[in-house]
Design an enzyme around this catalytic site. Sequence first.
Site, PDB file in Angstrom:
ATOM      1  N   ARG A   1       5.180  46.157  55.786  1.00 53.47           N
ATOM      2  CA  ARG A   1       6.301  46.869  56.501  1.00 53.47           C
ATOM      3  C   ARG A   1       7.772  47.198  55.445  1.00 53.47           C
ATOM      4  O   ARG A   1       8.125  47.401  54.041  1.00 53.47           O
ATOM      5  CB  ARG A   1       6.688  45.669  56.907  1.00 53.47           C
ATOM      6  CG  ARG A   1       6.355  45.010  58.091  1.00 53.47           C
ATOM      7  CD  ARG A   1       7.402  43.438  58.704  1.00 53.47           C
ATOM      8  NE  ARG A   1       6.860  42.525  56.905  1.00 53.47           N
ATOM      9  CZ  ARG A   1       7.356  41.117  57.396  1.00 53.47           C
ATOM     10  NH1 ARG A   1       7.737  40.998  58.382  1.00 53.47           N
ATOM     11  NH2 ARG A   1       6.974  39.919  56.726  1.00 53.47           N
TER      12      ARG A   1
ATOM     13  N   THR B   1      12.334  37.364  62.782  1.00 45.69           N
ATOM     14  CA  THR B   1      14.239  38.044  62.974  1.00 45.69           C
ATOM     15  C   THR B   1      14.225  39.054  62.898  1.00 45.69           C
ATOM     16  O   THR B   1      14.676  39.391  61.663  1.00 45.69           O
ATOM     17  CB  THR B   1      14.821  37.029  62.844  1.00 45.69           C
ATOM     18  OG1 THR B   1      14.870  36.874  61.016  1.00 45.69           O
ATOM     19  CG2 THR B   1      14.867  35.322  63.149  1.00 45.69           C
TER      20      THR B   1
ATOM     21  N   CYS C   1      11.540  41.760  54.146  1.00 46.20           N
ATOM     22  CA  CYS C   1      13.240  40.860  54.205  1.00 46.20           C
ATOM     23  C   CYS C   1      14.393  41.141  54.058  1.00 46.20           C
ATOM     24  O   CYS C   1      15.571  41.387  54.231  1.00 46.20           O
ATOM     25  CB  CYS C   1      12.631  39.456  53.672  1.00 46.20           C
ATOM     26  SG  CYS C   1      11.397  38.136  53.796  1.00 46.20           S
TER      27      CYS C   1
END
Length: 446
Positions: A341, A93, A271
């Site tokens: 990331r 997501t 996250c």
Amino acid sequence: MAPKITVIGTGYLGATHAAAMAELGFEVLGLDISPEKIEMLSAGNVPMYEPGLEELLRKHVAGRPGSSGRLRFTTSYEEVGEFGDIHFVCVNTPQKHGEYACDMSYVDSAFASLAPHLRRPALVVGKSTVPVGSAARLADLLAEQAPAGEDAELAWNPEFLREGFAVKDTLHPDRIVIGVTSERAEKQLREVYATPIAEGSPLVVTDFPTAELVKVAANSFLATKISFINAMAEVCEAADGDVAKLAEAIGHDERIGSKFLRAGIGFGGGCLPKDIRAFMARAGELGSPQALAFLREVDSVNMRRRGHMVELAREAVGGGFLGVRVAVLGAAFKPDSDDVRDSPALNVAGQIHLQGGQVTVYDPKAMENARRVFPTLGYAPSALEAARGADVVLHLTEWREFRELDPVALGEVVAERRLLDGRNALDPDTWREAGWTYRALGRPRA
């Protein structure tokens, strides 16, 4: 008879969950829409670096000599529907492009693809981090589109994996949270997690909205704690204080605790940044924008740290990067991971490169991923080679390998013995005794 388990999505979360479920004794079928990924996993290889995961996978994947054979992989939703009693949805997501909000397209696609194949009683368990309210909507989708109707139930079971500790966190979680609407669903998940529950892992049973909120609330708290100590580092620099000693002192207060109080260049990864932004966006949609307004400053403090490290590096080399050789130790957003990331380390390296610096990066595990994101940076096969001829060395990911570097040996290959510790993880005295000018965020110059 033990339930058969499927895992939809075999990225970082899904591959770990599938292997762990096989370790707990279940027959497991993992699904991904990428044939290349399925081929790799079926051969016992994982597409990311995570300590212990490849060994666990090979212990159970079918077709390998000596394996339990309890774990298989497929690209067929029809096969998943026929095989499984409990289906874990573990797809990504990410943050929407150009927005703070969460991109639910992968989750929605997984549910839409799975539902038509649920022809008998089944429990679908969401593990992805989603905006609160998503579970209720997805439960309605299952009831409408699954041939099993109301016998296709939904539960929400957020994941709390830490990269570098994912296998341990799955097999021995510090808590298990399940959002359910029926005793049947609760009973099934108690059976799935019977081993860790018996070992003492607390089980929290709640409703859908609370289960959805737990993960983003936890990540928001951790992000706030990290940004708090980084804000204190800014004040310490202005007041000539020592943020490391400040953190040590306040960490002895059991109400505060010492974890996540190391000042540095801030958090990154897949996250924390996107979760706190999606949480803010969702609060606004729910009509409570002020409730999480403080997270904007948490995010802002975090992003400022990267720019501040660039400024310190520029200052260290005399005011400009043109013609300056810069060694960057670290590319992953954290140690024991190859995940780049939103990596603060790579962000700093990229900024310096864009300002004319000749940047050479070394990371023990993240080199290939770093090259894909920043192909124009220089890369070296070791810390020593990255530092060769450098005018300044930046320590930006706190790998154990970097903490164990020999300052004398490194000092023999650099042009200038200048070290900026972006993680406050190295011993200043050791480096200064070896002739280095040592500087860290929020700490005195000497």
